[in-house]
Write a protein that holds these residues in place. Structure first.
Motif, short mmCIF file in Angstrom:
data_model
loop_
_atom_site.label_atom_id
_atom_site.label_comp_id
_atom_site.label_asym_id
_atom_site.label_seq_id
_atom_site.Cartn_x
_atom_site.Cartn_y
_atom_site.Cartn_z
N ARG A 151 0.86 -1.20 0.01
CA ARG A 151 -0.14 -0.12 0.04
C ARG A 151 0.75 1.22 -0.07
NH1 ARG A 151 -2.66 -4.71 2.07
NH2 ARG A 151 -4.76 -4.30 2.13
N SER A 152 2.28 1.32 -0.13
CA SER A 152 3.07 2.23 -0.24
C SER A 152 2.85 3.05 1.11
CB SER A 152 2.71 3.20 -1.43
OG SER A 152 3.13 2.48 -2.43
N LEU A 153 3.09 2.47 2.23
CA LEU A 153 2.67 3.19 3.41
C LEU A 153 4.06 3.17 4.41
CD1 LEU A 153 -0.59 1.79 4.64
CD2 LEU A 153 -0.15 4.25 3.91
N PRO A 154 4.41 4.26 4.92
CA PRO A 154 5.56 4.01 5.92
C PRO A 154 5.28 3.27 7.13
CG PRO A 154 4.62 6.29 5.90
CD PRO A 154 3.71 5.50 4.87
N VAL A 155 6.33 2.78 7.74
CA VAL A 155 6.30 2.22 9.14
C VAL A 155 6.90 2.85 10.14
CG1 VAL A 155 6.31 -0.10 10.20
CG2 VAL A 155 5.87 -0.08 7.90
N VAL A 156 6.14 3.14 11.33
CA VAL A 156 6.76 3.99 12.44
C VAL A 156 6.79 2.91 13.34
CG1 VAL A 156 6.74 5.63 14.04
CG2 VAL A 156 5.99 6.09 11.66
N GLU A 157 8.00 2.13 13.80
CA GLU A 157 7.94 1.16 14.86
C GLU A 157 7.99 1.86 16.19
OE1 GLU A 157 10.84 -1.89 14.14
OE2 GLU A 157 11.31 -0.73 12.46
N ASP A 158 6.97 1.55 17.08
CA ASP A 158 7.00 1.78 18.26
C ASP A 158 7.80 0.89 19.13
OD1 ASP A 158 6.75 2.43 21.01
OD2 ASP A 158 4.64 2.82 21.02
N ALA A 159 9.11 1.00 19.19
CA ALA A 159 10.23 0.33 19.94
C ALA A 159 10.51 0.82 21.32
CB ALA A 159 11.17 0.11 18.99
N ALA A 160 9.55 1.61 21.85
CA ALA A 160 9.89 2.05 23.11
C ALA A 160 10.45 1.10 24.14
CB ALA A 160 8.63 2.81 23.81
N GLN A 161 9.85 -0.26 23.91
CA GLN A 161 9.98 -1.18 25.03
C GLN A 161 11.30 -2.37 24.37
OE1 GLN A 161 6.31 -2.91 26.29
NE2 GLN A 161 5.37 -1.18 26.87
N ALA A 162 11.70 -2.08 23.23
CA ALA A 162 12.47 -2.94 22.59
C ALA A 162 13.64 -2.80 22.09
CB ALA A 162 11.47 -3.44 21.62
N LEU A 163 14.43 -1.62 22.61
CA LEU A 163 15.92 -1.42 22.12
C LEU A 163 16.54 -2.70 22.50
CD1 LEU A 163 17.95 0.33 21.05
CD2 LEU A 163 18.09 1.53 23.04
N GLY A 164 17.25 -3.16 21.49
CA GLY A 164 18.05 -4.47 21.97
C GLY A 164 17.52 -5.56 21.11
N ALA A 165 16.04 -5.64 21.01
CA ALA A 165 15.62 -6.84 20.54
C ALA A 165 15.91 -6.71 18.85
CB ALA A 165 14.07 -6.88 20.54
N ALA A 166 15.66 -7.96 18.23
CA ALA A 166 16.11 -8.03 16.87
C ALA A 166 14.99 -8.99 16.40
CB ALA A 166 17.46 -8.44 16.69
N TRP A 167 14.66 -8.79 15.07
CA TRP A 167 13.77 -9.67 14.09
C TRP A 167 14.79 -10.26 12.89
CZ3 TRP A 167 9.06 -11.13 14.43
CH2 TRP A 167 8.52 -11.64 13.11
N SER A 168 14.80 -11.52 13.23
CA SER A 168 15.44 -12.22 11.78
C SER A 168 14.61 -13.29 11.09
CB SER A 168 16.64 -13.16 12.56
OG SER A 168 17.09 -12.57 13.67
N SER A 169 14.12 -12.87 9.99
CA SER A 169 13.23 -13.33 9.10
C SER A 169 13.40 -12.88 7.54
CB SER A 169 11.91 -13.32 9.58
OG SER A 169 11.03 -14.39 8.91
N ALA A 170 12.44 -13.04 6.87
CA ALA A 170 12.67 -12.15 5.54
C ALA A 170 13.20 -10.86 5.74
CB ALA A 170 11.15 -12.34 4.60
N GLU A 171 12.47 -10.10 6.69
CA GLU A 171 12.96 -8.59 6.98
C GLU A 171 14.05 -8.88 8.18
OE1 GLU A 171 11.80 -5.93 5.58
OE2 GLU A 171 10.53 -6.97 4.37
N SER A 172 14.83 -8.25 8.44
CA SER A 172 15.49 -8.38 9.88
C SER A 172 16.29 -6.96 10.07
CB SER A 172 16.69 -9.35 9.34
OG SER A 172 17.50 -9.04 8.28
N GLY A 173 16.72 -7.19 11.34
CA GLY A 173 17.43 -6.03 11.82
C GLY A 173 16.94 -5.75 13.36
N HIS A 174 17.62 -4.70 13.89
CA HIS A 174 17.16 -4.24 15.20
C HIS A 174 15.73 -3.73 15.20
CE1 HIS A 174 20.33 -4.44 18.27
NE2 HIS A 174 21.30 -4.87 17.31
N ALA A 175 15.08 -3.93 16.39
CA ALA A 175 13.84 -3.29 16.68
C ALA A 175 13.99 -2.20 16.34
CB ALA A 175 13.36 -3.67 17.91
N GLY A 176 13.09 -1.35 15.60
CA GLY A 176 13.41 0.17 15.32
C GLY A 176 14.10 0.56 13.89
N THR A 177 14.78 -0.46 13.32
CA THR A 177 15.33 -0.11 12.22
C THR A 177 14.72 -0.80 10.82
OG1 THR A 177 16.95 -1.95 12.35
CG2 THR A 177 17.58 -0.08 13.63
N ILE A 178 13.72 -1.66 11.10
CA ILE A 178 13.13 -2.49 10.05
C ILE A 178 12.10 -1.37 9.19
CG2 ILE A 178 11.92 -4.46 9.21
CD1 ILE A 178 12.86 -5.32 12.44
N GLY A 179 11.41 -0.74 9.77
CA GLY A 179 10.43 0.23 9.23
C GLY A 179 11.15 1.42 8.58
#
Ligand SMILES: Cc1ncc(COP(=O)(O)O)c(C=O)c1O
Length: 381
Positions: A151-179
């Motif tokens: 839908r050509s929409l931007p993503v703003v991650e609310d990573a307020a509680q998650a600095l240091g968590a990471a997502w490892s899948s098709a998308e990957s990166g630290h919480a906050g840096t994927i969007g």
């Protein structure tokens, strides 16, 4: 018996006392309190830590979300799709820029946004998606990023509680840096906590980051020149100095929380309370690491359990007792009870237990024993 607090920041501070006091003294000696080199240094530290190309410090996690939406040009008449099971700022940020929060239900296992529900809420006025990485575990960023791309929409991650968590899948990166943008809170109870309010936004795009730098200082880089009607949302040098001492310890603190979570998982499994259906331990999404800003159970007879824990001086809390779509201030949005059954059930059933890294085994044993004592008369029904 000694109480078990929900969080013990004094235990974290004790071994850092000298280093933090020295860092504070340097700021006091400089008499430079707003932004400046130490804030730039912290922004560079967070870029290195998260792998994000840009970081913009600001006054709180709440302001980070408001600035992020404003920086993307979200405003009057726009809609932002987000979770009703989160801290208030996740939705109030939309209001504060003149937009409307549109809620989607959560996945009952992760407590994070259910992408299928999000898909049904995206409409012609939608201008951004705000997934929340609740309690320190990433939302399904493969699905969220897929919806945003379609839908050509931007993503703003609310990573307020998650600095240091990471997502490892098709998308990957630290919480906050994927969007497109990621928002962190350094509220004192977060895994990386300041000595007051503080926040930060990480950004993929240099132009957006530059706009955020301006928006946090009344909308301009030059004094008395205002390109935008911005905010006063600067990060204090004192907070940045404290955070720079703490950041190198963040991963070991999060590892301590994880070890405590695994011990709770094991002890609750041994207790019989999972089998009896009284307690559900947190569900782990294998695609995300979890930094356990909170260790959150689902339980039966939650409010009676809370009374029992309070009597035994076991710290605990409910995040969050009233879902955002039922908050009085959002009444005009027209939501009612029953609209988001998963969020509403979670609000009735969750309770968070002490999980901070300095919690020792004997204290954890007391927490588990208190739950066993409460449910035992009914266990094995
Ligand atoms: C999920 C979530 N979003 C936003 C915020 C807002 O952060 P702050 O308290 O720093 O304004 C918080 C902090 O409590 C939070 O937990």
């Amino acid at each position: 018996m000694k109480p078990v607090p929900l969080l013990d920041l004094k235990a974290q501070f004790a071994p850092l006392r000298e280093e933090i006091r020295d860092a504070i003294d340097r700021i006091v000696d400089s008499q430079r309190f707003i932004l400046g080199q130490v804030v730039e240094d912290l922004e560079a530290d967070v870029c290195r830590y998260t792998g994000s190309p840009h970081a913009v410090g600001c006054a709180s996690g709440t302001d980070a979300l408001i600035l992020a939406l404003a920086g993307l040009g979200v405003g009057d008449g726009d809609e932002v799709v987000t979770s009703p099971f989160s801290f208030f700022s996740t939705a109030s940020c939309a209001y504060k820029v003149g937009a409307r929060p549109v809620f989607a239900d959560i996945d009952p296992q992760t407590f994070n946004l259910d992408p299928e529900s999000v898909a049904t809420k995206i409409g012609p006025k939608t201008r951004a998606l705000i997934p929340v990485h609740l309690f320190g575990q990433c939302a399904d960023m493969d699905a969220v990023a897929g919806l945003a791309r379609d839908r050509s929409l931007p993503v703003v991650e609310d990573a307020a509680q998650a600095l240091g968590a990471a997502w490892s899948s098709a998308e990957s990166g630290h919480a906050g840096t994927i969007g497109d943008l990621g928002c962190y809170s350094f509220f004192p109870t977060k895994n990386l906590g300041a000595f007051g309010d503080a926040g930060m936004i990480v950004a993929r795009d240099a132009e957006v980051a530059e706009r955020l730098m301006q928006l946090r200082v009344h909308g301009g880089r030059q004094m008395y020149e205002h390109k935008w009607v911005g905010w006063n949302s600067r990060l204090d040098a004192l907070q940045a100095a404290v955070l720079r001492v703490k950041l190198p310890r963040l991963d070991s603190w999060s590892a301590g929380r994880k070890a405590n979570a695994e011990r709770y998982d094991l002890w609750f499994a041994e207790s019989g309370l999972i089998e009896s259906g009284d307690v559900k331990t947190p569900w782990r999404d294998e695609r995300s690491s979890h930094i356990y800003n909170q260790y959150t159970l689902r339980v039966t007879r939650r409010d009676a359990l809370r009374e029992h824990l309070a009597k035994r001086e076991i710290g605990h809390s409910v995040y969050y007792p009233v879902p955002l779509h039922l908050q009085p201030c959002f009444g005009e949005l027209g939501y009612s009870a029953g609209d988001f059954p998963n969020a509403e059930a979670a609000a009735q059933e969750v309770v968070s237990l002490p999980i901070y890294p300095e919690l020792d085994e004997s204290m954890q044993r007391r927490v588990v024993d208190a739950l066993v004592e409460f449910y035992r008369p009914l266990a094995g029904r």
